[in-house]
Design an enzyme around this catalytic site. Structure first.
Site, PDB file in Angstrom:
ATOM      1  N   ARG A   1       0.831  -1.223   0.000  1.00 18.12           N
ATOM      2  CA  ARG A   1       0.000   0.000   0.000  1.00 18.12           C
ATOM      3  C   ARG A   1       0.861   1.267   0.000  1.00 18.12           C
ATOM      4  NH1 ARG A   1      -3.027  -3.467  -0.855  1.00 18.12           N
ATOM      5  NH2 ARG A   1      -5.170  -3.743  -0.135  1.00 18.12           N
TER       6      ARG A   1
ATOM      7  N   SER B   1     -10.368  -0.581   3.063  1.00 15.54           N
ATOM      8  CA  SER B   1      -9.685  -0.789   4.351  1.00 15.54           C
ATOM      9  C   SER B   1      -9.216   0.557   4.892  1.00 15.54           C
ATOM     10  CB  SER B   1      -8.460  -1.679   4.170  1.00 15.54           C
ATOM     11  OG  SER B   1      -8.831  -2.927   3.675  1.00 15.54           O
TER      12      SER B   1
ATOM     13  N   GLU C   1      -4.750   4.015   6.277  1.00 11.88           N
ATOM     14  CA  GLU C   1      -4.365   3.721   4.894  1.00 11.88           C
ATOM     15  C   GLU C   1      -4.747   4.825   3.895  1.00 11.88           C
ATOM     16  OE1 GLU C   1      -3.909   2.599   1.187  1.00 11.88           O
ATOM     17  OE2 GLU C   1      -5.969   2.313   1.840  1.00 11.88           O
TER      18      GLU C   1
HETATM   19  N1  EPU Z   1     -10.996 -11.137  10.038  1.00 10.53           N
HETATM   20  C1  EPU Z   1     -11.606 -11.153  11.276  1.00 10.53           C
HETATM   21  N2  EPU Z   1     -12.865 -10.666  11.379  1.00 10.53           N
HETATM   22  C2  EPU Z   1     -13.561 -10.210  10.307  1.00 10.53           C
HETATM   23  C3  EPU Z   1     -12.937 -10.184   9.043  1.00 10.53           C
HETATM   24  C4  EPU Z   1     -11.658 -10.662   8.927  1.00 10.53           C
HETATM   25  O1  EPU Z   1     -11.032 -11.590  12.269  1.00 10.53           O
HETATM   26  O2  EPU Z   1     -14.714  -9.789  10.494  1.00 10.53           O
HETATM   27  C5  EPU Z   1      -9.629 -11.664   9.931  1.00 10.53           C
HETATM   28  C6  EPU Z   1      -9.671 -13.105   9.443  1.00 10.53           C
HETATM   29  O3  EPU Z   1      -8.667 -13.825  10.113  1.00 10.53           O
HETATM   30  C7  EPU Z   1      -9.309 -12.968   7.972  1.00 10.53           C
HETATM   31  C8  EPU Z   1      -8.338 -11.820   8.029  1.00 10.53           C
HETATM   32  O4  EPU Z   1      -8.884 -10.922   9.001  1.00 10.53           O
HETATM   33  O5  EPU Z   1      -8.718 -14.132   7.480  1.00 10.53           O
HETATM   34  C9  EPU Z   1      -8.110 -11.108   6.713  1.00 10.53           C
HETATM   35  O6  EPU Z   1      -9.352 -10.598   6.242  1.00 10.53           O
HETATM   36  P1  EPU Z   1      -9.589 -10.326   4.690  1.00 10.53           P
HETATM   37  O7  EPU Z   1      -9.201 -11.504   3.923  1.00 10.53           O
HETATM   38  O8  EPU Z   1     -10.979  -9.813   4.528  1.00 10.53           O
HETATM   39  O9  EPU Z   1      -8.553  -9.216   4.292  1.00 10.53           O
HETATM   40  P2  EPU Z   1      -7.923  -7.960   5.043  1.00 10.53           P
HETATM   41  O10 EPU Z   1      -6.538  -8.324   5.430  1.00 10.53           O
HETATM   42  O11 EPU Z   1      -8.810  -7.462   6.127  1.00 10.53           O
HETATM   43  C10 EPU Z   1      -6.837  -7.013   2.879  1.00 10.53           C
HETATM   44  C11 EPU Z   1      -6.798  -5.738   2.097  1.00 10.53           C
HETATM   45  C12 EPU Z   1      -8.074  -5.556   1.312  1.00 10.53           C
HETATM   46  C13 EPU Z   1      -8.225  -6.743   0.366  1.00 10.53           C
HETATM   47  C14 EPU Z   1      -8.245  -8.043   1.194  1.00 10.53           C
HETATM   48  C15 EPU Z   1      -8.242  -9.286   0.355  1.00 10.53           C
HETATM   49  C16 EPU Z   1      -5.371  -4.237   3.374  1.00 10.53           C
HETATM   50  C17 EPU Z   1      -5.285  -2.985   4.175  1.00 10.53           C
HETATM   51  N3  EPU Z   1      -6.596  -4.608   2.981  1.00 10.53           N
HETATM   52  O12 EPU Z   1      -7.871  -6.888   3.843  1.00 10.53           O
HETATM   53  O13 EPU Z   1      -7.937  -4.389   0.533  1.00 10.53           O
HETATM   54  O14 EPU Z   1      -9.412  -6.653  -0.395  1.00 10.53           O
HETATM   55  O15 EPU Z   1      -7.045  -8.101   2.009  1.00 10.53           O
HETATM   56  O16 EPU Z   1      -7.006  -9.506  -0.205  1.00 10.53           O
HETATM   57  O17 EPU Z   1      -4.363  -4.854   3.103  1.00 10.53           O
HETATM   58  C18 EPU Z   1      -8.312  -2.027   0.605  1.00 10.53           C
HETATM   59  O18 EPU Z   1      -7.091  -1.880   0.654  1.00 10.53           O
HETATM   60  O19 EPU Z   1      -9.082  -1.043   0.616  1.00 10.53           O
HETATM   61  C19 EPU Z   1      -8.877  -3.361   0.614  1.00 10.53           C
HETATM   62  C20 EPU Z   1     -10.189  -3.588   0.692  1.00 10.53           C
END
Ligand code: EPU
Length: 327
Positions: free
Chosen positions: A157, A227, A323
């Protein structure tokens, strides 16, 4: 240039703010005129795409510029798209032309011109994986040239465009795609989603759209900027300490031997999922996303962010970095 314009349609959080001037430009000469006008009159200026990664903390006392450029060209396996092209449209266009790789990045809101700034990424892929070079307008010397990908300091990012706002205006991006489809199933939930079926690029594209639609709020319905925090990255020592205390903590090893922690989990553990402060709220289905239920101001969103940062720091000793770009 339009005068005193509402920026509500130009920021996906839907904040009620205005810009002193708004300009739509289609070529470099117009862009150069705007930069010169701004410099001469000591006005701030900012180029925005769809405003899906910015937080306007108040009225903008300068010139907001939108690039209305829409050309896409293909040269072998390289695709070049102008800054004003909608990112999701580019993903669809590449697949329709049998060029693969971008399918994991389907449905990311925003424009092509914004995509390198935060090095957009999702579901195991990121912009930098495909970037060949970026055509920029350098506002320091008013020159146009290509910046090779390895000069853009792409990181999680992050990029030089985020580090040095307004130095370069992105005119177009050139991406190296693949003629032969190779499925990227490194994101485990995607692999599970597609288990037991022959994988095609279209299947990945559809699965990503489905996953995103289920998890992430549509900014045209509920204001948000994706995010709100980055996933924090920690050293191996801190990772070991955290795992000893919290064995369920989701931690992912990075190529450089650091560890990325799911910030969504940290926020959820603090009991903040769905937490609301007026119209500013932590999204029910993905606590890394902050949403505007209608009348929230940027200050309220930032106050909410502060509460989250304090609680996560108090419980886990981890700092969460915001972010989106705060203006
Ligand atoms: N999780 C929870 N509770 C929840 C949701 C998620 O505990 O309600 C935990 C779970 O362990 C899950 C982990 O968080 O496995 C990761 O969640 P998710 O796969 O939804 O991804 P994220 O790390 O929260 C990142 C990016 C997103 C991108 C997704 C998918 C960043 C800041 N965000 O989110 O990007 O879509 O991965 O690859 O790295 C953005 O940057 O705006 C964005 C949406």
């Amino acid at each position: 240039m339009q005068h005193n314009v509402s920026l509500k349609p130009f920021n996906t959080f839907g904040f009620t703010v205005t810009a002193k001037y708004l300009a739509h430009v289609t070529n470099i000469e117009q862009l150069a005129d705007i930069v010169q006008f701004a410099n001469k009159n000591n006005l701030p200026y900012l180029v925005i795409g769809s405003g899906s990664n910015v937080i306007f903390t108040g009225d903008f006392a300068g010139i907001i510029t939108h690039l209305d450029t829409n050309k896409i060209t293909i040269n072998g396996t390289q695709i070049t798209a102008e800054a004003g092209v909608n990112w999701h449209y580019l993903v669809q266009f590449s697949l329709a032309n049998q060029l693969y790789g971008l399918e994991n990045l389907a449905l990311i809101p925003g424009t092509v011109g914004a995509s390198p700034v935060q090095n957009i990424g999702a579901y195991g892929a990121q912009f930098a994986d495909f970037c060949s070079h970026i055509k920029v307008f350098d506002t320091k010397n008013m020159q146009t040239y290509d910046l090779e990908a390895d000069k853009c300091a792409f990181a999680y990012r992050d990029s030089i465009f985020k580090q040095y706002p307004n130095r370069w205006i992105i005119l177009n991006v050139s991406l190296n795609l693949h003629k032969k489809f190779i499925a990227n199933l490194s994101y485990t939930p995607l692999k599970q989603h597609l288990a037991h079926q022959p994988i095609t690029a279209l299947k990945i594209f559809n699965a990503i759209c489905e996953i995103r639609n289920n998890k992430l709020p549509n900014p045209t319905i509920l204001g948000n900027a994706g995010s709100f925090f980055k996933n924090p990255v920690v050293t191996a020592n801190i990772k070991t300490e955290l795992q000893a205390k919290y064995n369920a903590i989701p931690i992912y090893k990075q190529a450089d031997n650091s560890y990325k922690i799911a910030a969504a989990w940290l926020i959820e553990q603090c009991g903040l999922k769905g937490y609301r402060l007026g119209d500013a709220a932590v999204y029910q289905h993905q606590p890394l996303v902050l949403v505007n239920y209608g009348a929230a101001t940027a200050q309220e969103i930032l106050d909410l962010a502060n509460i989250i940062q304090n609680k996560v720091r108090a419980k886990f000793g981890i700092s969460l970095d915001i972010e989106p770009i705060i203006i």
